[in-house]
Scaffold this motif. Structure first.
Motif, PDB file in Angstrom:
ATOM      1  N   MET A 108       3.413  18.534  -0.069  1.00 37.06           N
ATOM      2  CA  MET A 108       2.631  16.870   0.185  1.00 37.06           C
ATOM      3  C   MET A 108       3.196  15.535   0.337  1.00 37.06           C
ATOM      4  N   ALA A 109       3.200  15.366   1.698  1.00 34.22           N
ATOM      5  CA  ALA A 109       3.947  14.917   3.002  1.00 34.22           C
ATOM      6  C   ALA A 109       4.372  13.572   1.518  1.00 34.22           C
ATOM      7  N   ALA A 110       2.995  13.009   1.323  1.00 40.61           N
ATOM      8  CA  ALA A 110       3.413  11.446   0.329  1.00 40.61           C
ATOM      9  C   ALA A 110       2.327  11.339  -0.552  1.00 40.61           C
ATOM     10  N   GLY A 111       2.585  10.893  -1.446  1.00 36.54           N
ATOM     11  CA  GLY A 111       1.410  11.067  -2.947  1.00 36.54           C
ATOM     12  C   GLY A 111       0.433  10.356  -2.779  1.00 36.54           C
ATOM     13  N   ILE A 112      -0.695  10.545  -3.375  1.00 39.63           N
ATOM     14  CA  ILE A 112      -1.822   9.382  -3.144  1.00 39.63           C
ATOM     15  C   ILE A 112      -1.536   8.164  -3.479  1.00 39.63           C
ATOM     16  N   ARG A 113      -0.748   7.594  -4.733  1.00 36.74           N
ATOM     17  CA  ARG A 113      -0.094   6.572  -4.448  1.00 36.74           C
ATOM     18  C   ARG A 113       0.325   5.622  -3.477  1.00 36.74           C
ATOM     19  N   GLU A 114       0.607   6.587  -2.735  1.00 38.70           N
ATOM     20  CA  GLU A 114       1.501   6.007  -0.864  1.00 38.70           C
ATOM     21  C   GLU A 114       0.432   5.971  -0.227  1.00 38.70           C
ATOM     22  N   LYS A 115      -0.210   6.857   0.005  1.00 42.00           N
ATOM     23  CA  LYS A 115      -2.193   7.025   0.850  1.00 42.00           C
ATOM     24  C   LYS A 115      -2.761   5.553   0.454  1.00 42.00           C
ATOM     25  N   GLN A 116      -3.007   5.293  -0.846  1.00 47.27           N
ATOM     26  CA  GLN A 116      -3.846   4.614  -0.741  1.00 47.27           C
ATOM     27  C   GLN A 116      -3.246   2.686  -0.742  1.00 47.27           C
ATOM     28  N   THR A 117      -1.877   2.695  -1.299  1.00 50.93           N
ATOM     29  CA  THR A 117      -1.188   1.857  -0.683  1.00 50.93           C
ATOM     30  C   THR A 117      -1.048   1.180   0.127  1.00 50.93           C
ATOM     31  N   VAL A 118      -0.970   1.962   1.133  1.00 52.16           N
ATOM     32  CA  VAL A 118      -0.620   2.021   3.312  1.00 52.16           C
ATOM     33  C   VAL A 118      -1.948   1.747   2.617  1.00 52.16           C
ATOM     34  N   ALA A 119      -3.376   2.336   2.667  1.00 52.67           N
ATOM     35  CA  ALA A 119      -4.530   1.644   2.604  1.00 52.67           C
ATOM     36  C   ALA A 119      -5.206   0.798   2.829  1.00 52.67           C
ATOM     37  N   LEU A 120      -3.838  -0.566   1.901  1.00 54.39           N
ATOM     38  CA  LEU A 120      -4.166  -1.613   0.791  1.00 54.39           C
ATOM     39  C   LEU A 120      -3.994  -2.705   1.849  1.00 54.39           C
ATOM     40  N   LYS A 121      -2.172  -2.125   2.058  1.00 55.85           N
ATOM     41  CA  LYS A 121      -2.033  -3.283   2.947  1.00 55.85           C
ATOM     42  C   LYS A 121      -2.127  -3.440   4.445  1.00 55.85           C
ATOM     43  N   ARG A 122      -3.000  -2.453   5.236  1.00 58.10           N
ATOM     44  CA  ARG A 122      -3.511  -2.700   5.891  1.00 58.10           C
ATOM     45  C   ARG A 122      -5.038  -3.670   6.045  1.00 58.10           C
ATOM     46  N   MET A 123      -5.627  -3.022   5.226  1.00 56.98           N
ATOM     47  CA  MET A 123      -6.189  -3.910   4.806  1.00 56.98           C
ATOM     48  C   MET A 123      -6.457  -5.706   4.308  1.00 56.98           C
ATOM     49  N   LEU A 124      -5.234  -5.654   3.831  1.00 52.69           N
ATOM     50  CA  LEU A 124      -4.911  -6.801   4.169  1.00 52.69           C
ATOM     51  C   LEU A 124      -4.368  -7.737   4.909  1.00 52.69           C
ATOM     52  N   ASN A 125      -3.822  -6.691   5.852  1.00 52.52           N
ATOM     53  CA  ASN A 125      -3.659  -7.011   7.024  1.00 52.52           C
ATOM     54  C   ASN A 125      -4.931  -7.398   8.495  1.00 52.52           C
ATOM     55  N   PHE A 126      -5.716  -7.266   7.766  1.00 53.16           N
ATOM     56  CA  PHE A 126      -6.790  -8.307   8.482  1.00 53.16           C
ATOM     57  C   PHE A 126      -7.337  -6.677   9.052  1.00 53.16           C
ATOM     58  N   ASN A 127      -6.481  -5.241   8.367  1.00 51.07           N
ATOM     59  CA  ASN A 127      -7.490  -3.769   8.813  1.00 51.07           C
ATOM     60  C   ASN A 127      -6.863  -3.767  10.463  1.00 51.07           C
ATOM     61  N   VAL A 128      -5.324  -4.087  10.752  1.00 49.23           N
ATOM     62  CA  VAL A 128      -4.257  -3.359  10.967  1.00 49.23           C
ATOM     63  C   VAL A 128      -2.992  -3.561  10.436  1.00 49.23           C
ATOM     64  N   PRO A 129      -2.840  -1.605  10.989  1.00 48.02           N
ATOM     65  CA  PRO A 129      -1.417  -1.389  10.125  1.00 48.02           C
ATOM     66  C   PRO A 129      -0.302  -2.641  10.543  1.00 48.02           C
ATOM     67  N   PRO A 130       0.338  -2.820   8.982  1.00 43.94           N
ATOM     68  CA  PRO A 130       1.682  -3.967   9.478  1.00 43.94           C
ATOM     69  C   PRO A 130       2.883  -3.245  10.318  1.00 43.94           C
TER      70      PRO A 130
END
Length: 634
Positions: free
Chosen positions: A1-23
């Motif tokens: 798997m290219a990325a672990g679940i920690r990285e995927k959940q972190t990416v989702a949280l950062k997108r949420m904190l950026n008003f649901n837009v990818p940083p």
């Protein structure tokens, strides 16, 4: 798997904190300053993944609990991250009426129902704040990621899905359904975040089967709704396990009750067993110091310190799976390396301060300028190294105190011999009766492992002897009463669990301090080398991934949510072995609750009148052996 679940959940949280837009990567502009409002569930999800500094870099100036007293900040947007509970919805509606913030970005950890969404809409209309509610999102992040390959389903209100809760004799069908729905919701969120639809395998007649049936139905219903499916387009493509779908194996805690009671010998497992270690944070009590208090004065309180053991801690990542003596030695080596670097900086500073203009001094000055410049530039790295050395010196010292005072090395070696059916060099009664070896809980754990691992229970006469010895040692016998019921049930249902035939190899005692000036006096502690064990869940996982025929797994049910029609089958449609597994393959481990032996044995100690475990729950107990994760029971 290219990325672990920690990285995927972190990416989702950062997108949420950026008003649901990818940083935007490498952005040099100032972030939009905002306030983060979360409940306890949201706090538990964020804290193992994002530090305060990372939150600040994302523009979070304040992070506050939803139900705390909060002042109005009318010119700042607020990002909410909460569970869609009645209590939380009411408080959010109150915030709208009080006009606390400039705009509201509402993010729900699990999907919000239509009726609750209408409550928010009505509150927004009543407060004339419709235009201020900027976005409403279901985030599907209802699980806690602790490592790249390990997650927990529940932390808040975990007693509601505990082993005891499920095995209560008076549990109702409605309560059981609620527990299963809670577990299924978290697993569904996990696979949405992973971006993959699993093939599900589980044993029959257990809670694992209930979870599998409900999860299969939930995934199937989401796939059928093509317009609103969470597993289409970019989401699915981003989470593929190479070119193969993942295999989800659901097993019950009762498949192996010995392993979570087993004393451990690796760094991470010991920290979890003997210290206050929770959501990747360890809390230590420091001694107040040697100075005496004035006569008649109150004794000084012990200072409490917290340390985060995170992915950025290189020492932790390298040594968390190592036997403890190796860890103690590595800490000492790191300390000596740091002192050598520190001495070099001091030496260079001294040289740079040479007075006079003779040729030797000038030559020495020019030769060392570059070295000093390099040393100064590495000071931040050196300071971070010192911080980690101090951290692990304190943590390892606290662990060592438990090992020496309770003789945990002796318990670990003895239990390994019991579980592997090896010859014992000391009688079990002698171990229990030894007043200098272990706490009453250590002795009870040892006896329960013996009782569980024995092919045949001891005779009533022998059992009475053991019970008397345990009582004399100060043990609570309630756990034994429950294990007797469990043992009788499992004997009717299946053969005793096998734990392989490997035992740790002793290299003798540490006869001295590791070296002069070492922080760790290891004298009298056994230097045990660990052997890889083939524990029950390891075998089950291996059989199912390799498509091997084995009595342990031949009757496991098979679910494929992508099939148009569900079927009751034990026969896999896919005969190819799963690649995302052991030996260079990728395995993710999950559990409803991550507990240590003390927390687990209390499940039995509260009352011996638990029901026979016909509906056990999903659980996880992990051991870290030879630097690799060997995980027991999820």
């Amino acid at each position: 798997m290219a990325a672990g679940i920690r990285e995927k959940q972190t990416v989702a949280l950062k997108r949420m904190l950026n008003f649901n837009v990818p940083p935007v990567k490498n952005s040099t502009g100032e972030p939009v300053w905002k306030v983060l409002i979360y409940d306890r569930f949201g706090q538990d999800i964020i804290s193992p993944l994002l530090s305060v500094k990372e939150l600040r870099d994302m523009g979070i100036t304040l992070h506050l609990l939803l139900h705390s007293d909060r002042d109005a900040i009318p010119d700042v947007p607020a990002v909410y991250f909460v569970m869609p509970t009645e209590e939380n919805i009411d408080r959010m509606c109150q915030d709208l009426r009080n006009q606390l913030y400039e705009s509201y970005y509402l993010n729900f950890i699990s999907a919000i129902s239509r009726s609750k969404l209408e409550d928010i809409a009505n509150a927004a209309i009543g407060a004339n704040a419709v235009t201020q509610v900027a976005k409403v999102f279901d985030q599907y992040l209802n699980f806690i990621t602790l490592e790249d390959d390990m997650f927990v389903l529940c932390n808040q209100n975990k007693e509601l899905v505990s082993y005891r809760a499920i095995n209560r004799p008076d549990i109702t069908d409605t309560e059981m359904e609620t527990i299963m729905d809670t577990i299924v919701d978290s697993l569904f969120c996990f696979f949405v975040t992973l971006g993959a639809i699993p093939i599900i395998r589980c044993s029959r007649g257990t809670a694992a089967e209930m979870v599998a049936v409900k999860l299969d139905k939930k995934l199937r219903e989401n796939l059928r709704d093509a317009r609103n499916s969470l597993f289409t387009g970019d989401t699915l493509g981003a989470g593929q396990f190479s070119f193969q779908r993942p295999l989800l194996v659901l097993v019950d805690r009762n498949i192996d009750l010995a392993t979570p009671l087993h004393h451990t010998w690796t760094y991470q497992a010991l920290v979890h067993d003997v210290l206050d270690f929770h959501l990747n944070r360890v809390n230590l009590e420091e001694s107040p110091g040697m100075e005496s208090s004035p006569a008649g004065a109150r004794p000084k309180k012990k200072n409490k310190k917290s340390y985060d053991l995170t992915a950025s801690d290189k020492f932790w990542q390298k040594h968390k799976g190592s036997p403890f003596p190796e860890v103690a030695e590595s800490v000492q080596q790191e300390l000596e390396s740091y002192r050598a670097q520190e001495d070099e900086v001091k030496r260079l500073k001294s040289i740079m301060g040479i007075e006079g203009e003779d040729e030797g001094a000038i030559s020495m000055l020019s030769d060392n300028t570059a070295k000093l410049t390099s040393a100064v530039s590495s000071l931040p790295e050196l300071l971070e190294k010192k911080r980690l050395i101090d951290l692990h010196t304190n943590v390892a010292t606290a662990v060592l105190e438990h090992i020496k005072s309770r003789k945990l090395d002796v318990y670990f070696e003895y239990e390994e011999k019991i579980m592997s059916k090896s010859t014992l060099d000391k009688s079990l009664l002698d171990m229990i009766s030894d007043p200098d070896a272990g706490t009453p809980e250590d002795k009870m754990r040892l006896f329960l492992i013996y009782y569980i691992s024995s092919a045949q229970a001891p005779s009533e006469i022998d059992l009475e002897q053991y019970k008397k010895a345990l009582t004399d040692a100060g043990c609570n016998l309630a756990p034994l009463s429950y294990i007797k019921q469990w043992k009788a049930f499992t004997k009717m249902a299946s053969a005793p669990t096998s734990y392989g035939n490997t035992t740790p190899k002793p290299l003798g005692l540490f006869s001295r301090v590791m070296n002069t000036g070492s922080q760790f006096v290891m004298e009298g502690v056994k230097n045990l080398v660990l052997k890889q064990q083939n524990l029950p869940v390891t075998r089950i996982l291996d059989n199912l991934m390799e498509m091997k025929s084995n009595p342990e797994t031949d009757d496991y049910r098979y679910f494929d949510p992508k099939m148009l029609r569900g079927s009751d089958s034990s026969v896999p449609r896919n005969k190819n072995p799963f690649q995302e597994g052991k030996q260079g393959k990728h395995v993710l481990y999950g559990c409803s609750e991550l507990f240590n032996a003390t927390q687990f044995i209390k499940q039995f100690s509260v009352s011996s009148h638990l029901a026979v475990p016909t509906w056990p729950e999903i659980r996880l107990k992990h051991h870290y052996l030879d630097g690799n994760v060997t995980t027991e029971n999820c």
